[in-house]
Design an enzyme around this catalytic site. Structure first.
Site, PDB file in Angstrom:
ATOM      1  CG  ASP A 147      -0.937  18.402 -21.748  1.00 35.33           C
ATOM      2  OD1 ASP A 147      -0.578  17.226 -21.567  1.00 35.33           O
ATOM      3  OD2 ASP A 147      -2.080  18.705 -22.139  1.00 35.33           O
ATOM      4  CE  LYS A 162      -3.025  10.411 -24.822  1.00 32.23           C
ATOM      5  NZ  LYS A 162      -3.208  11.605 -24.040  1.00 32.23           N
ATOM      6  CG  PHE A 201      -6.008  16.950 -25.214  1.00 33.28           C
ATOM      7  CD1 PHE A 201      -6.075  16.520 -26.528  1.00 33.28           C
ATOM      8  CD2 PHE A 201      -6.487  16.121 -24.217  1.00 33.28           C
ATOM      9  CE1 PHE A 201      -6.607  15.282 -26.839  1.00 33.28           C
ATOM     10  CE2 PHE A 201      -7.014  14.878 -24.521  1.00 33.28           C
ATOM     11  CZ  PHE A 201      -7.076  14.457 -25.821  1.00 33.28           C
ATOM     12  CG  ASP A 202     -10.543  16.250 -25.659  1.00 33.78           C
ATOM     13  OD1 ASP A 202      -9.469  15.947 -25.102  1.00 33.78           O
ATOM     14  OD2 ASP A 202     -11.326  15.393 -26.106  1.00 33.78           O
ATOM     15  CE1 TYR A 205      -4.205   1.802   0.626  1.00 33.00           C
ATOM     16  CE2 TYR A 205      -2.668   3.373   1.586  1.00 33.00           C
ATOM     17  CZ  TYR A 205      -3.917   3.082   1.076  1.00 33.00           C
ATOM     18  OH  TYR A 205      -4.871   4.060   1.023  1.00 33.00           O
ATOM     19  CG  HIS A 235     -15.624  14.982 -28.236  1.00 30.76           C
ATOM     20  ND1 HIS A 235     -15.538  16.066 -27.395  1.00 30.76           N
ATOM     21  CD2 HIS A 235     -14.557  14.197 -27.944  1.00 30.76           C
ATOM     22  CE1 HIS A 235     -14.454  15.942 -26.645  1.00 30.76           C
ATOM     23  NE2 HIS A 235     -13.842  14.817 -26.952  1.00 30.76           N
ATOM     24  CB  ALA A 254       0.622  13.399 -23.465  1.00 31.81           C
TER      25      ALA A 254
HETATM   26  C1  PLP Z   1      -4.467  12.380 -23.791  1.00 36.00           C
HETATM   27  C2  PLP Z   1      -4.107  13.750 -23.422  1.00 36.00           C
HETATM   28  C3  PLP Z   1      -4.526  14.316 -22.218  1.00 36.00           C
HETATM   29  C4  PLP Z   1      -5.487  13.628 -21.268  1.00 36.00           C
HETATM   30  O1  PLP Z   1      -5.010  12.420 -20.838  1.00 36.00           O
HETATM   31  P1  PLP Z   1      -5.930  11.162 -20.479  1.00 36.00           P
HETATM   32  O2  PLP Z   1      -4.954  10.151 -20.053  1.00 36.00           O
HETATM   33  O3  PLP Z   1      -6.697  10.794 -21.715  1.00 36.00           O
HETATM   34  O4  PLP Z   1      -6.862  11.589 -19.388  1.00 36.00           O
HETATM   35  C5  PLP Z   1      -4.077  15.588 -21.932  1.00 36.00           C
HETATM   36  N1  PLP Z   1      -3.298  16.270 -22.766  1.00 36.00           N
HETATM   37  C6  PLP Z   1      -2.882  15.760 -23.938  1.00 36.00           C
HETATM   38  C7  PLP Z   1      -2.006  16.564 -24.839  1.00 36.00           C
HETATM   39  C8  PLP Z   1      -3.275  14.494 -24.312  1.00 36.00           C
HETATM   40  O5  PLP Z   1      -2.888  13.992 -25.492  1.00 36.00           O
END
Ligand code: PLP
Length: 466
Positions: free
Chosen positions: A215, A258, A125-126, A73, A450, A217
């Site tokens: 951000d 990613k 990003f969305d 844990y 979406h 990813a």
């Molecule tokens: C996928 C993504 C996110 C969100 O991540 P999730 O793991 O889908 O919640 C944020 N920013 C970017 C640039 C992304 O490609």
């Protein structure tokens, strides 16, 4: 060594059977999903390019790490590996694990974003946009102008315009809690951000006393582009470039789904101990104890191994050239896409292919639905359905500049043959031209519509006119 095809630096150890269901069945699935491909069962999909998120094939080493994951844990061995690997790659002191990217955004923004705030980003990003707007703040996109011209060839179309950023500082002043830089710029075509731009943005932020967050990813894909395209970077390793990039910022949020080559996971990493402390308090309420954050020990272990593997330059070369090759095949068919090819995806230009459908008729969704119907391929609209939003000044609904269809390529999953099939199918759908009909929304939820909305061909007719 010269070679025609990007050579896979791996061999296949496990396979998963896929099927192309007959056209009548695809037609039924599309109708039942109400023209929203997020609702089509995966078994009915032949080549799934909906997203590169959480769809990577893990390596034998990652699976081995999962089997030996430590499920304690608190302070598990897998956590120690996770934390130290992220500290080493990013240079940030505090690491906060969580289950995916949007959870990282929720944790960071929950501490730093308030109503009336304005958050600049190259392009949100969305989920990032939604997490800003959910707090009554404004998500402000400041990508450079080249990034908004789909046919322009330029090396770093993900760059944030420092001019637009300075204008935002002048206009909004202390309403800006921090600035974000998305690498690569997913919603703007998977385009990279240069190290020079990161340095400039960093200087501007710090001159205004505001932190910069990445951000990140796709930080490894971004670093690979810098190595290939930015003068003076050719002789450095991708890892060194990535590290210098992280040094420009004060912290990051990452969707490990990613570039960490895993199916689930994410984190926040940063230097500010007070903010990290506040995030950890939230983490315990929302996700879990600070040494696992809603993940199993084995998930942490797979992320740590994936982060080491993604920096392998032979892998990155194969990865990005595989995506570029889809672009080359589309070129042969004359199918327009956002140029140059992105790191993780190709973004078809639906606006120019379906110029008879206005943004209000969702040309990208129409193309996406037809691509499934014709070939069993699942893609994702990145256009008005995903990004129509209210302008903060005029209060009016505005469409994004581009109407795109994203073909996201999962990592280490599809062969060149399968991707050739995709490019050829895109040309067939393009050839349908004016026969493709606009769509209208039957029902939508208040945020991130979406994912869940229901649609139909306008007026209730057929998607493809006879
Ligand atoms: C996928 C993504 C996110 C969100 O991540 P999730 O793991 O889908 O919640 C944020 N920013 C970017 C640039 C992304 O490609």
């Amino acid at each position: 060594m010269d070679r025609e095809l990007p050579f896979e630096p791996y061999r296949t150890k496990v396979v998963e059977r896929i099927h192309r269901v007959p056209r009548e069945e695809r037609e039924r699935h599309l109708r039942e999903a109400e023209f929203n491909v997020f609702k089509i069962p995966s078994d009915a999909i032949y080549v799934d390019l909906l997203t590169d998120s959480g769809t990577s094939a893990m390596s034998d080493r990652q699976w081995a790490a999962m089997m030996t994951g430590d499920e304690a844990y608190a302070q598990s061995r897998s956590w120690v590996d996770f934390e130290s690997t992220i500290q080493r790659i990013t240079g940030y002191e505090h690491v906060i694990p969580c289950h995916q990217g949007r959870a990282a955004e929720n944790l960071l923004f929950g501490v730093l974003v308030r109503e009336q705030h304005v958050v600049p980003n190259n392009i949100h990003f969305d989920t990032t946009r939604a997490n800003v707007e959910f707090r009554g703040a404004v998500a402000l996109d400041c990508v450079c102008d080249e990034g908004l011209d789909p046919l322009l060839e330029a090396p770093f179309k993900g760059n944030l315009s420092v001019e637009k950023l300075e204008a935002a500082f002048a206009k909004y002043g202390d309403r800006i809690p921090f600035v974000m830089l998305t690498i690569t710029n997913n919603s703007g075509g998977g385009q990279p951000v240069s190290l020079a731009n990161a340095r400039e943005v960093s200087a501007s932020c710090h001159a205004h006393g505001v932190p910069l967050f990445l951000d990140c990813a796709r930080f490894a894909e971004n670093a690979w582009f810098i190595k290939r395209r930015e003068p003076g970077q050719q002789d450095r390793t991708v890892e060194e470039i990535a590290r210098e990039f992280f040094e420009q910022a004060d912290g990051c949020t990452m969707s490990a789904k990613k570039d960490a080559l895993v199916n689930i996971g994410g984190f926040v990493a940063l230097n500010d101990g007070d903010v990290a402390g506040s995030i950890s308090e939230r983490l315990i309420i929302q996700e879990g104890f600070p040494t696992y954050g809603g993940l199993a020990g084995r998930d942490l272990a797979a992320v740590a191994e994936g982060l080491r593997e993604v920096l392998d330059e032979e892998y990155l070369t194969y990865r990005i050239e595989q995506v570029a090759r889809v672009g080359e095949r589309l070129d042969r068919h004359g199918v327009p896409y956002l140029r140059p090819a992105g790191g993780h995806a190709i973004y078809l230009d639906a606006k120019s292919m379906l110029s008879h459908i206005p943004p209000s008729g969702f040309p990208g969704v129409s193309f996406t639905a037809a691509l499934y119907l014709e070939a069993g391929i699942r893609a994702c609209e990145i256009g008005s359905l995903m990004f129509e939003h209210t302008d903060p000044d005029s209060g009016e609904l505005v469409s994004p500049e581009m109407e795109l269809v994203r073909l996201a390529i999962p990592r280490r999953v599809y062969s060149h043959t399968q991707l050739d099939y995709v490019a050829d199918a895109c040309a067939r759908v393009r050839d349908l031209g004016p026969r493709l009909q606009p769509l209208e929304i039957v029902w939508q939820p208040p945020a991130l519509r979406h994912f869940l909305c229901r649609l139909r061909p306008s007026g209730g007719g057929h998607l493809i006119a006879t």
